[in-house]
Enzyme design. Sequence first.
Site, PDB file in Angstrom:
ATOM      1  N   SER A  29     -62.349 -26.753  24.377  1.00 35.75           N
ATOM      2  CA  SER A  29     -62.605 -27.446  23.167  1.00 35.75           C
ATOM      3  C   SER A  29     -64.061 -28.205  23.331  1.00 35.75           C
ATOM      4  O   SER A  29     -64.340 -28.226  22.723  1.00 35.75           O
ATOM      5  CB  SER A  29     -61.170 -27.951  22.082  1.00 35.75           C
ATOM      6  OG  SER A  29     -60.248 -27.628  21.896  1.00 35.75           O
ATOM      7  N   HIS A  69     -64.651 -20.035  23.382  1.00 38.28           N
ATOM      8  CA  HIS A  69     -64.034 -20.561  22.382  1.00 38.28           C
ATOM      9  C   HIS A  69     -63.102 -20.243  21.047  1.00 38.28           C
ATOM     10  O   HIS A  69     -64.282 -19.688  20.785  1.00 38.28           O
ATOM     11  CB  HIS A  69     -64.693 -22.083  22.593  1.00 38.28           C
ATOM     12  CG  HIS A  69     -63.873 -23.173  21.882  1.00 38.28           C
ATOM     13  ND1 HIS A  69     -64.985 -24.088  20.520  1.00 38.28           N
ATOM     14  CD2 HIS A  69     -62.778 -23.566  22.025  1.00 38.28           C
ATOM     15  CE1 HIS A  69     -64.173 -25.152  20.105  1.00 38.28           C
ATOM     16  NE2 HIS A  69     -62.773 -24.396  20.305  1.00 38.28           N
ATOM     17  N   GLU A  76     -67.192 -19.263  20.183  1.00 38.64           N
ATOM     18  CA  GLU A  76     -68.531 -19.616  20.865  1.00 38.64           C
ATOM     19  C   GLU A  76     -68.274 -19.112  22.869  1.00 38.64           C
ATOM     20  O   GLU A  76     -67.263 -19.399  23.351  1.00 38.64           O
ATOM     21  CB  GLU A  76     -68.365 -20.823  20.858  1.00 38.64           C
ATOM     22  CG  GLU A  76     -68.521 -21.949  19.262  1.00 38.64           C
ATOM     23  CD  GLU A  76     -67.899 -23.346  19.009  1.00 38.64           C
ATOM     24  OE1 GLU A  76     -70.082 -24.082  18.385  1.00 38.64           O
ATOM     25  OE2 GLU A  76     -67.144 -23.917  20.041  1.00 38.64           O
ATOM     26  N   ASN A 135     -66.779 -28.058  16.913  1.00 34.79           N
ATOM     27  CA  ASN A 135     -66.018 -29.406  17.243  1.00 34.79           C
ATOM     28  C   ASN A 135     -67.096 -30.621  17.547  1.00 34.79           C
ATOM     29  O   ASN A 135     -66.086 -31.602  17.027  1.00 34.79           O
ATOM     30  CB  ASN A 135     -65.156 -29.131  18.896  1.00 34.79           C
ATOM     31  CG  ASN A 135     -63.964 -28.507  18.707  1.00 34.79           C
ATOM     32  OD1 ASN A 135     -63.490 -27.607  17.641  1.00 34.79           O
ATOM     33  ND2 ASN A 135     -63.572 -28.379  18.833  1.00 34.79           N
TER      34      ASN A 135
HETATM   35  N1  3HC Z   1     -52.072 -16.272  12.178  1.00 33.42           N
HETATM   36  C1  3HC Z   1     -51.671 -14.921  12.334  1.00 33.42           C
HETATM   37  N2  3HC Z   1     -52.534 -15.140  11.104  1.00 33.42           N
HETATM   38  C2  3HC Z   1     -52.818 -16.297   9.493  1.00 33.42           C
HETATM   39  C3  3HC Z   1     -52.028 -17.588  10.396  1.00 33.42           C
HETATM   40  C4  3HC Z   1     -51.888 -17.367  11.953  1.00 33.42           C
HETATM   41  N3  3HC Z   1     -51.631 -18.842  12.374  1.00 33.42           N
HETATM   42  N4  3HC Z   1     -52.538 -18.219  10.194  1.00 33.42           N
HETATM   43  C5  3HC Z   1     -52.824 -17.496   8.281  1.00 33.42           C
HETATM   44  N5  3HC Z   1     -53.141 -16.609   8.264  1.00 33.42           N
HETATM   45  C6  3HC Z   1     -53.675 -15.558   7.997  1.00 33.42           C
HETATM   46  C7  3HC Z   1     -52.826 -14.632   6.395  1.00 33.42           C
HETATM   47  O1  3HC Z   1     -51.702 -13.973   7.411  1.00 33.42           O
HETATM   48  C8  3HC Z   1     -53.651 -14.508   5.681  1.00 33.42           C
HETATM   49  O2  3HC Z   1     -53.761 -12.941   6.254  1.00 33.42           O
HETATM   50  P1  3HC Z   1     -54.719 -11.874   5.681  1.00 33.42           P
HETATM   51  O3  3HC Z   1     -55.912 -12.257   4.650  1.00 33.42           O
HETATM   52  O4  3HC Z   1     -54.835 -10.560   6.041  1.00 33.42           O
HETATM   53  O5  3HC Z   1     -52.594 -11.692   3.889  1.00 33.42           O
HETATM   54  C9  3HC Z   1     -54.636 -14.964   5.829  1.00 33.42           C
HETATM   55  O6  3HC Z   1     -54.893 -15.639   7.151  1.00 33.42           O
HETATM   56  C10 3HC Z   1     -54.928 -16.120   4.527  1.00 33.42           C
HETATM   57  O7  3HC Z   1     -53.835 -17.379   5.265  1.00 33.42           O
HETATM   58  P2  3HC Z   1     -52.912 -17.914   4.083  1.00 33.42           P
HETATM   59  O8  3HC Z   1     -53.241 -16.676   2.095  1.00 33.42           O
HETATM   60  O9  3HC Z   1     -51.681 -17.891   4.820  1.00 33.42           O
HETATM   61  O10 3HC Z   1     -53.358 -19.244   4.431  1.00 33.42           O
HETATM   62  P3  3HC Z   1     -55.137 -19.560   3.543  1.00 33.42           P
HETATM   63  O11 3HC Z   1     -55.993 -18.735   2.934  1.00 33.42           O
HETATM   64  O12 3HC Z   1     -54.669 -20.605   3.071  1.00 33.42           O
HETATM   65  O13 3HC Z   1     -55.366 -20.023   4.656  1.00 33.42           O
HETATM   66  C11 3HC Z   1     -56.300 -20.250   7.272  1.00 33.42           C
HETATM   67  C12 3HC Z   1     -55.079 -20.116   5.503  1.00 33.42           C
HETATM   68  C13 3HC Z   1     -57.384 -19.419   7.068  1.00 33.42           C
HETATM   69  C14 3HC Z   1     -55.807 -21.025   7.972  1.00 33.42           C
HETATM   70  C15 3HC Z   1     -57.693 -21.548   5.999  1.00 33.42           C
HETATM   71  O14 3HC Z   1     -56.784 -22.218   5.170  1.00 33.42           O
HETATM   72  C16 3HC Z   1     -58.263 -21.213   7.233  1.00 33.42           C
HETATM   73  O15 3HC Z   1     -59.328 -21.236   7.176  1.00 33.42           O
HETATM   74  N6  3HC Z   1     -58.148 -23.077   7.348  1.00 33.42           N
HETATM   75  C17 3HC Z   1     -59.672 -24.351   8.272  1.00 33.42           C
HETATM   76  C18 3HC Z   1     -58.766 -23.329   9.729  1.00 33.42           C
HETATM   77  C19 3HC Z   1     -59.893 -24.267  10.619  1.00 33.42           C
HETATM   78  O16 3HC Z   1     -60.697 -25.173   9.938  1.00 33.42           O
HETATM   79  N7  3HC Z   1     -59.744 -23.535  11.707  1.00 33.42           N
HETATM   80  C20 3HC Z   1     -60.554 -24.325  12.885  1.00 33.42           C
HETATM   81  C21 3HC Z   1     -60.264 -25.290  13.484  1.00 33.42           C
HETATM   82  S1  3HC Z   1     -60.957 -26.204  14.896  1.00 33.42           S
HETATM   83  C22 3HC Z   1     -61.020 -25.456  16.386  1.00 33.42           C
HETATM   84  O17 3HC Z   1     -59.694 -24.692  16.181  1.00 33.42           O
HETATM   85  C23 3HC Z   1     -61.203 -25.211  17.503  1.00 33.42           C
HETATM   86  C24 3HC Z   1     -60.364 -26.015  18.372  1.00 33.42           C
HETATM   87  O18 3HC Z   1     -61.148 -26.246  19.597  1.00 33.42           O
HETATM   88  C25 3HC Z   1     -59.462 -26.996  17.944  1.00 33.42           C
END
Ligand code: 3HC
Length: 594
Positions: free
Chosen positions: A121, A142, A154, A192
Amino acid sequence: MAREFTRVGVVGLGTMGAGIVEVFARNGVDVVAVEVSEPALARGRATLARSTDRAVAKGKLAETDRDALHSRVDFQVGLEALHAVDLVVEAVPEHLDLKRRLFAELDRICRPDTILATNTSSLSVTDIAVATDRPQQVVGLHFFNPAPVMKLVEVVRTVVTAADVVDDVEALCARLGKVDVTISDRAGFIANALLFGYLNQAVGMVEARYATREDIDLAMKLGCGLPMGPLALLDLIGLDTAYEILNTMYRHGGRDRRHAPTPLIRQMVTAGLLGRKSGRGFYTYDKPGSAKVVPDGQTPAPTRTVPDSAPVTTVGVVGAGALAAGLVEVFARAGYPVLSVDGDTGSSAGISDTVRTALDEDVARGALDAADHEATLARITRSATLEQLADVDLVVEAVAEESSVKQALFARLDEVCKPGVLLATTTSSLPVIEVAMATQRPADVLGLHFPDPAARRPLVEVVRTIRTSAEATATATAVCAALGRTTVVCGDRAGFVVDALLLPYLNDAVRMLEAGYASVDDIDHAMKLGCGYPTGPFEVLDAIGLDVALAGQRAVYREQREPGLAPAPLLEHLVTAGYLGHRSGRGFRDHSGR
Ligand code: 3HC
């Protein structure tokens, strides 16, 4: 012809690794999924099963497809299983020594033509690459959490990565249904680097008890349309991972104090509060790995006696701009008789005409019926002077964002308004206490900040100064509830919650552009596809106005004196050149329609 990847390896089956395995297997690629021990392997297998079972339960994946997906994954303990794969993606914890040792091992075990990718990351891909004898075949790949959902990858090329390796990996991303941005090796890459300063700052707000965790998350979801608030997102990412990323970014990203991990993060990691994966972080979850939040079982805060709110039956709105028009509409639609004082600008059209146009549009969209349209307009009275405000119970000011203008207005309101009237400023960048002290009744003055110019978003920040009475805060909260708005109560600090978290992030994006690291489009894409933001930072800047963002950022910088918060020179120059965004036809993009 791009290279065919038929069998790939994934090392490390934590949150990210298990998600990456799923991405490959879903797209028909055979995967060797590797962990260090049987228990770790079992955990990785369970994570994959949970995710695919959920997809089946939601009707998103047929049972047969799930079984086919699982049959493509070969779970193994030990790296030797990777001797025949075309590509390895490493997703082990964020420790440079660990990754370097692992890459040296992979270099020994894998075929000479195997591409080695790291999902790091924030660590330097170059530092990892030079632990092998094939640095030209090492890239960063990434993914974003949850990997099966977030579209962005990325692709990080170092100064020695071969061009055909980058091409092959880009083609693979397309096959996986991902959108890639290819960038050079810099701490935090795009997403990030822009995300973690913001997340860390949000933790700082919790630590300083500036606002509650719920209010901070709510403010960013409702105020900016983000899919999750920063604290819920930290729980998803994992506090331990976040700590390592911040640490690396601090040490290798210019020692910006905004990346020095907030002490609370370290304490939470030490206490095992790692977020969703351990069942508790900022929030408590019903079990480890679950997304379901439950009350966290702490002793409830002592119930505060909520003071009575004063009844508000009539409202005055002062100002002639878009925000004033939006406010007049919002109050009138909620049933309040509104006196609109818009005369001081010499505007000929008047607020009612602006409101009429907005209501016409709502009727055309079917969001308002014709009777409500007329009733709403009938509640609006227009006045050119402040004197008529003598009879209202609440005055909301939305005049020019200048200290002297607002102070002069509040001094006049103090003369005109009856005692006990709530006086609210919509300032977004001035200290509320400054306008409060222009009156003889600072206890009745507070800020009502609507974080968008047309007051359309469902959020209002209620800003209390050190002189605001509890009754005034209660009245403001009750009125906002009557408007159907959600309120977040916070102290009188530059930017309140939303702007204090949003503007530095936008400013960082401008700095990144200015440094030539990535383009406007790539940065906007990265934040939308990697973090689910509804709009990228440059789209936001063009929409809110570069001058507005600059004024807000200057206020935040003036107050906090943090060097990393100084407005980006490019932002200053664009504003000086008259590139203000949509309003002027040109900002970071051309909106002139030519
Ligand atoms: N694994 C697989 N699928 C998942 C999941 C998981 N852990 N979590 C959610 N989903 C899927 C659900 O099944 C659902 O699929 P569908 O639309 O086909 O039914 C879809 O994602 C939407 O999920 P939910 O309806 O349960 O919940 P939300 O609408 O609240 O979405 C979320 C959840 C996709 C996590 C949304 O809140 C989101 O986009 N959050 C932002 C996440 C983010 O910022 N990620 C980047 C973090 S930084 C990073 O990763 C970098 C690293 O280096 C740290």
